[in-house]
Write an enzyme that holds these catalytic residues in place. Structure first.
Site, PDB file in Angstrom:
ATOM      1  N   THR A   1     -13.889  83.522   1.349  1.00 55.83           N
ATOM      2  CA  THR A   1     -12.370  82.945   1.025  1.00 55.83           C
ATOM      3  C   THR A   1     -12.731  81.595   1.975  1.00 55.83           C
ATOM      4  O   THR A   1     -12.707  81.046   1.666  1.00 55.83           O
ATOM      5  CB  THR A   1     -11.748  83.564   1.100  1.00 55.83           C
TER       6      THR A   1
ATOM      7  N   SER B   1     -18.230  88.322   0.783  1.00 55.58           N
ATOM      8  CA  SER B   1     -18.218  89.635   1.751  1.00 55.58           C
ATOM      9  C   SER B   1     -19.300  90.488   1.478  1.00 55.58           C
ATOM     10  O   SER B   1     -19.497  91.951   2.596  1.00 55.58           O
ATOM     11  CB  SER B   1     -17.483  90.098   3.258  1.00 55.58           C
TER      12      SER B   1
ATOM     13  N   THR C   1     -13.328  88.104   4.179  1.00 52.39           N
ATOM     14  CA  THR C   1     -12.260  89.293   5.102  1.00 52.39           C
ATOM     15  C   THR C   1     -12.759  90.870   4.652  1.00 52.39           C
ATOM     16  O   THR C   1     -12.200  91.351   5.571  1.00 52.39           O
ATOM     17  CB  THR C   1     -10.945  88.990   4.661  1.00 52.39           C
ATOM     18  N   ASP C   2     -13.577  91.010   4.385  1.00 55.18           N
ATOM     19  CA  ASP C   2     -12.889  92.144   3.054  1.00 55.18           C
ATOM     20  C   ASP C   2     -14.131  92.771   4.097  1.00 55.18           C
ATOM     21  O   ASP C   2     -13.531  94.437   3.691  1.00 55.18           O
ATOM     22  CB  ASP C   2     -13.451  92.079   1.480  1.00 55.18           C
TER      23      ASP C   2
HETATM   24  N1  ASP Z   1     -13.538  88.564  -1.289  1.00 60.07           N
HETATM   25  C1  ASP Z   1     -13.813  88.015  -0.291  1.00 60.07           C
HETATM   26  C2  ASP Z   1     -14.739  88.238   0.469  1.00 60.07           C
HETATM   27  O1  ASP Z   1     -14.893  89.483   2.113  1.00 60.07           O
HETATM   28  C3  ASP Z   1     -12.264  87.544   0.297  1.00 60.07           C
HETATM   29  C4  ASP Z   1     -11.402  87.190   1.416  1.00 60.07           C
HETATM   30  O2  ASP Z   1     -12.698  86.269   2.116  1.00 60.07           O
HETATM   31  O3  ASP Z   1     -10.892  86.532   1.707  1.00 60.07           O
HETATM   32  O4  ASP Z   1     -15.500  87.894   0.584  1.00 60.07           O
END
Ligand code: ASP
Length: 333
Positions: A14, A53, A85-86
């Protein structure tokens, strides 16, 4: 005096998202390092990937760890990694275990894309860069840390605990490692010395797969039998409560544990698993008697990362299990 250099390795997520050209939602398409200049710091931008991710593999994390070392060999004073973040709680812990440097590496990310109102992207990146250069951080830990929302978390304890809030990351069951205050890190505690040898130089790149299953109400054993058939080299079970399963599931796990390491953790994701309290079928004394091993304070996600990296390093099963238990037991509560 020369400005300190921080290498920022950008891996999508993100923090690197922008609306897609065809209007089909946010996609990683910008280099996170370019989103925010930091006064008095030379940011060396290292574009690594533009992915979600969910696409990151163990092979990629090992290559990333080598890149971290390469960047400091080439004169960077500190390294920041940005990603989605995932899977952050897994990748940061993996890097901590590989330990490419004797000094900490700072991971950061964003819950809101740079284009979103109230985005945390620039604030998190700036705070991560300041923390990475802060000598106090090196004093507090030698592992990887996750910096989100002005909170600094040890990779071993951090969990993503919410789907969308900017304060989604928590050091569950213990205090944060530190906070960012007026642009500087204030450390609240120190990590204990690592319980394990660094695993980067011993990594053999072996294709190791460790499965993770969650114990649930009225569970059958088909998926557990499938673990053996599918050729996994290990299994982590996220057990009920203190780390329990039903009697039938325990029997299937015991059969599997004759061939591969089987680790039990807790689906509560807080607190150490039990090791010597309950004696019913499927409780910890039964599981241990059948050759399963406790994850200690490690969540199932962390235990899976650790077991995978230990097996990739060619540790024989008994050594890998002993090291996993030592790491699971080590910590500050
Ligand atoms: N789907 C994204 C990821 O993990 C979510 C994020 O970055 O917050 O790449």
């Amino acid at each position: 005096m020369r400005a300190p250099t921080v290498a920022v390795i950008s891996m999508g997520g993100t923090i690197a998202c922008a609306p897609s050209a065809d209007g089909a939602g946010l996609v990683p398409r910008i280099n996170a390092a370019d989103t925010s200049p930091v006064n008095g710091v030379e940011v060396r931008s290292v574009p690594w990937s533009l992915t979600d991710s969910s696409e990151i593999s163990f092979d990629e994390i090992v290559r990333l760890a080598r890149e971290v070392r390469e960047q400091t060999d080439r004169g960077a004073d500190a390294v920041v990694i940005t990603q989605g973040t995932d899977t952050l709680e897994e990748t940061a812990y993996a890097l901590s275990l590989l330990r490419p440097l004797d000094t900490p590496v700072v991971f950061t990310a964003a819950m809101r894309a740079p284009s979103a109102p109230g985005s945390d992207a620039a604030a998190n990146l700036q705070a991560a860069i300041s923390a990475a250069l802060d000598p106090e951080l090196t004093y507090a830990t030698s592992g990887a840390v996750v910096l989100m929302n002005d909170q600094i978390h040890s990779a071993k304890w951090v969990q993503k605990t919410h789907t969308h809030r900017v304060d989604a990351f928590r050091s569950v069951g213990r205090s944060d490692l530190g906070v960012i205050h007026e642009g500087r890190a204030t450390l609240l505690r120190c990590d204990p010395a690592p319980a394990l040898p660094a695993l980067l130089d011993s990594d053999r790149g072996d294709a190791v797969r460790v499965a993770l299953l969650t114990a649930v109400l009225d569970q059958d054993t088909d998926l557990i039998h499938a673990v053996a058939r599918c050729g996994y080299q290990g299994l982590v079970v996220e057990g009920l409560g203190g780390g329990h399963v039903s009697g039938a599931v325990a029997e299937a796990l015991g059969e599997l544990a004759r061939d591969i390491p089987v680790v039990y953790a807790s689906r509560t994701r807080a607190g150490a698993v039990l090791e010597k309290t309950y004696g019913s079928p499927g409780a910890e004394l039964d599981l241990i008697g059948r050759g399963c091993i406790p994850s200690g304070q490690l969540t199932a996600l962390k235990a899976r990362v650790l077991l995978t990296l230990l097996l990739r390093s060619g540790h024989p099963r008994d050594k890998a299990e002993a090291l996993l238990m030592a790491e699971g037991a080590a910590g500050d509560g």
